[in-house]
Design an enzyme around this catalytic site. Sequence first.
Site, PDB file in Angstrom:
ATOM      1  N   GLU A 342       0.949  -1.496  -0.279  1.00 31.56           N
ATOM      2  CA  GLU A 342       0.114  -0.446  -0.066  1.00 31.56           C
ATOM      3  C   GLU A 342       0.849   1.205  -0.301  1.00 31.56           C
ATOM      4  O   GLU A 342       1.427   2.063  -1.130  1.00 31.56           O
ATOM      5  CB  GLU A 342      -0.732  -0.056   1.036  1.00 31.56           C
ATOM      6  CG  GLU A 342      -2.350   0.882   1.062  1.00 31.56           C
ATOM      7  CD  GLU A 342      -3.549   0.000   1.877  1.00 31.56           C
ATOM      8  OE1 GLU A 342      -3.844   0.837   1.973  1.00 31.56           O
ATOM      9  OE2 GLU A 342      -3.273  -0.907   2.173  1.00 31.56           O
ATOM     10  N   ASP A 349      -5.409  10.123   6.533  1.00 32.05           N
ATOM     11  CA  ASP A 349      -4.464   9.854   7.998  1.00 32.05           C
ATOM     12  C   ASP A 349      -3.967  11.174   7.993  1.00 32.05           C
ATOM     13  O   ASP A 349      -3.870  11.511   8.861  1.00 32.05           O
ATOM     14  CB  ASP A 349      -3.276   8.769   6.943  1.00 32.05           C
ATOM     15  CG  ASP A 349      -4.763   7.542   6.667  1.00 32.05           C
ATOM     16  OD1 ASP A 349      -5.353   6.745   5.994  1.00 32.05           O
ATOM     17  OD2 ASP A 349      -4.095   6.012   7.275  1.00 32.05           O
ATOM     18  N   GLU A 607      -1.880   0.091  13.249  1.00 31.25           N
ATOM     19  CA  GLU A 607      -3.329   1.003  12.741  1.00 31.25           C
ATOM     20  C   GLU A 607      -4.523   0.277  12.912  1.00 31.25           C
ATOM     21  O   GLU A 607      -5.480   0.841  13.476  1.00 31.25           O
ATOM     22  CB  GLU A 607      -3.344  -0.107  11.513  1.00 31.25           C
ATOM     23  CG  GLU A 607      -4.544   0.039  10.193  1.00 31.25           C
ATOM     24  CD  GLU A 607      -4.378  -0.483   9.165  1.00 31.25           C
ATOM     25  OE1 GLU A 607      -3.574  -1.440   8.808  1.00 31.25           O
ATOM     26  OE2 GLU A 607      -4.876   0.028   8.437  1.00 31.25           O
TER      27      GLU A 607
HETATM   28  C1  BGC Z   1      -5.496   2.361   4.580  1.00 29.89           C
HETATM   29  C2  BGC Z   1      -6.233   3.528   5.461  1.00 29.89           C
HETATM   30  C3  BGC Z   1      -7.151   4.604   5.117  1.00 29.89           C
HETATM   31  C4  BGC Z   1      -7.710   3.240   4.169  1.00 29.89           C
HETATM   32  C5  BGC Z   1      -9.042   4.253   4.081  1.00 29.89           C
HETATM   33  C6  BGC Z   1      -6.361   1.331   4.671  1.00 29.89           C
HETATM   34  O1  BGC Z   1      -6.259   0.413   3.259  1.00 29.89           O
HETATM   35  O2  BGC Z   1      -3.899   1.810   5.018  1.00 29.89           O
HETATM   36  O3  BGC Z   1      -4.777   4.093   6.300  1.00 29.89           O
HETATM   37  O4  BGC Z   1      -7.145   5.302   5.076  1.00 29.89           O
HETATM   38  O5  BGC Z   1      -8.039   2.274   3.663  1.00 29.89           O
HETATM   39  O6  BGC Z   1     -10.374   3.656   4.221  1.00 29.89           O
END
Ligand code: BGC
Length: 733
Positions: A342, A349, A607
Amino acid sequence: MKDLKTAKYLRAPEEYGSVCPAFRKQFRLEKPILRAVLTVTAIGLYEAELNGKRVGAFELAPGWTNYKKRLQVQEYDVSAMLKERNVLTLTLGEGWACGRIGWSAGQGGFFPRPAVIALLTLTFEDGTEETVPTDESWECGKTPILFSGIYDGETFDARVAPDFTDAPLIADYPKDIFIPQEGEEIREKGTVTAKKVFTTPKGETVLDFGQEFTGRLSITPHGKAGDVCRLVHFEVLDKDGNVYLENLRSAKQTVTYLCSGEEGETYHPHFSFQGFRFVKVESWPGEVKTEDFTGTVLCSDIRRTGTFLCSDPDVNRLYQNVIWGQLSNFVDVPTDCPQRDERLGWTGDAQVFCRTAALNFDVRKFFTKWLNDMASEQLPDGGIPAVIPDALHGNGRCSSGWADSATIVPWQMYQVYGDKSFLARQFDTMKGWVDYIRAQSDRETIWNTGHHYADWLALDHPTDQKGATDHGLIATAYFSYSVKLLVAAGQILGKDVSYYEELWYRIKRDFNETYRPNGQFVTPTQTAHALALHFGLVDDTKECAASLVRLIRENGTALNTGFLGTSVLMETLTENGYPDVAYDLLLRHEFPSWLFSVDMGATTIWEHWDGIRPDGGMWSAAMNSFNHYAYGAVASWMYSCAAGIRADENAPGFTHFYLNPIPDPRLSFVQATFETDSGTIASAWKTEGDEITFDFTVPEEKTATVILGTETFKVNPGTYRFVRKASDILAAR
Ligand code: BGC
């Protein structure tokens, strides 16, 4: 920079496959040189060498921008590196532009193949000038880098020496995308040494660096030619103490090095970085010794500006985890995480963390570039992609709380640094975003359509990772906030925003009618309360705050908020007269809490509140990063409430600010500093018996209002000490 357009993009012949190419030009200087400047960039990543020496210190250059429209160009003064006979070499990797980005097909892939373009400008002592542009006259060769990818690591065969027997191909890539370097360069930002090597119950050999970080390893193997070093980087051990790779998803994070066999050889990857604390040594010549491995932190060259320390070592560890979370995820773009497949510039964020980020480090240049990318990615209808640069190509765009980054990030930068240009540059984007929402909304005021990530990862819903708070409630609350910031920005810039001023009142009215009929939220969650209070949407703030506290108490004095609710929870409690409850949440050790992760050994912010569960088991491997800064937004509360360095919204850049520490009997001291352009703000308090001592510093060009219990007074630049009765101060909280 303009002249770079006279050069040509060089790329490797097709048969190179995954092998990184290098391009070489040899030239002689016929007369004495005054100055030489190398102008260079790449679709992909490049490293430049002149006469065998690395040019500049920018790692992973030219960084990550919206390559469709913006490609940063670097200029290096190389005057001192030139000789009579010279060799200029450019090595090229795939990087973000051409390598694998994202977790599924159709993501990333901005350009099919990497290409590099450069121009060396030579100014001679006699005033004449010559240029050496990349073109067909250069030579091309295979390098020892057999493979390099952002997620997957690097394979390097040190026995290979480039022979430069090929001709480069010319790539027909755009040149109207060139922009001067805007962000911070990514640099080596310190080292982390290997603390120990051990064998897991399964028999795996593992190095522990004691700290999760983002960067790369430098290794010093002592092997024979062709001996293999294979290193797999990962974040945490599983419940039984074995290597845990599942949460990396498809990212391999694997570095393979084949030794040259020469004495003293050392190596580090060139076009890849890893997020890790542990390294599984799958292959290594001879004994694995910690001294043969050094971790190097790679991060944008942001300068530290904030410090925080208190009497509770666990809170200090939490604060350090926030700092490490930022260092790990400020690699040119504010990313969600640095390890799995990712590592994207998720807007939500970034918006929840940006204020904390700006207090911890000077992030002006960093966010200037990112916001310019955001503006360049804004869609014709005003929509904002979920990630910037938009590696998801429109997927997940326009979620409330994420796309509101368009208004929130410039506003927070303006607040912390007092720099109006953030608002001036972003105003059109802010307005475009607000107008987008108006067009989606029911009655122009209630945003109850579309796709939202909502209160991402909240614990208040048993199965839905978007949490229990109504999506329309969240979207409308954020809508109101974006409108409020648009109005504030417009007024500062002298624009007519009267329509939006009036709109805000209508949103507020309809929000209450729709989502809080009879003074009860349709989804009475902690997050609903915190957002409505924080965004000024309720009039009966006393009742609403009391109701929020009741919910927290009923939940065992624990939060259950996700990304959005958590970012405003602590400040909301404190602003509404419940700093003691905020401290309860901060100092709580049981799950769910910040200190739970600290007790479980976290060295960065997780997270998920339950990334590792109380029984040691893991949250699903499908999405479980141990280095996500979102919940690290709590550090902004540490500065502004626990230490009391609180900004004044009406005097941005801390021109005037509040010194309003809110002590708690469970801590015996707190101290924090924040470095402004005119000097360092400092605030500290400590208790001894029933005496509490406050020490403050107000730097030049600033004034402050000190608030101690029930006393309020103004102070000018200088240092101050006040001694008060602790019981009086605590009673007045
Ligand atoms: C990310 C998050 C992001 C989210 C969206 C995830 O896969 O790691 O931090 O904000 O997707 O909801």
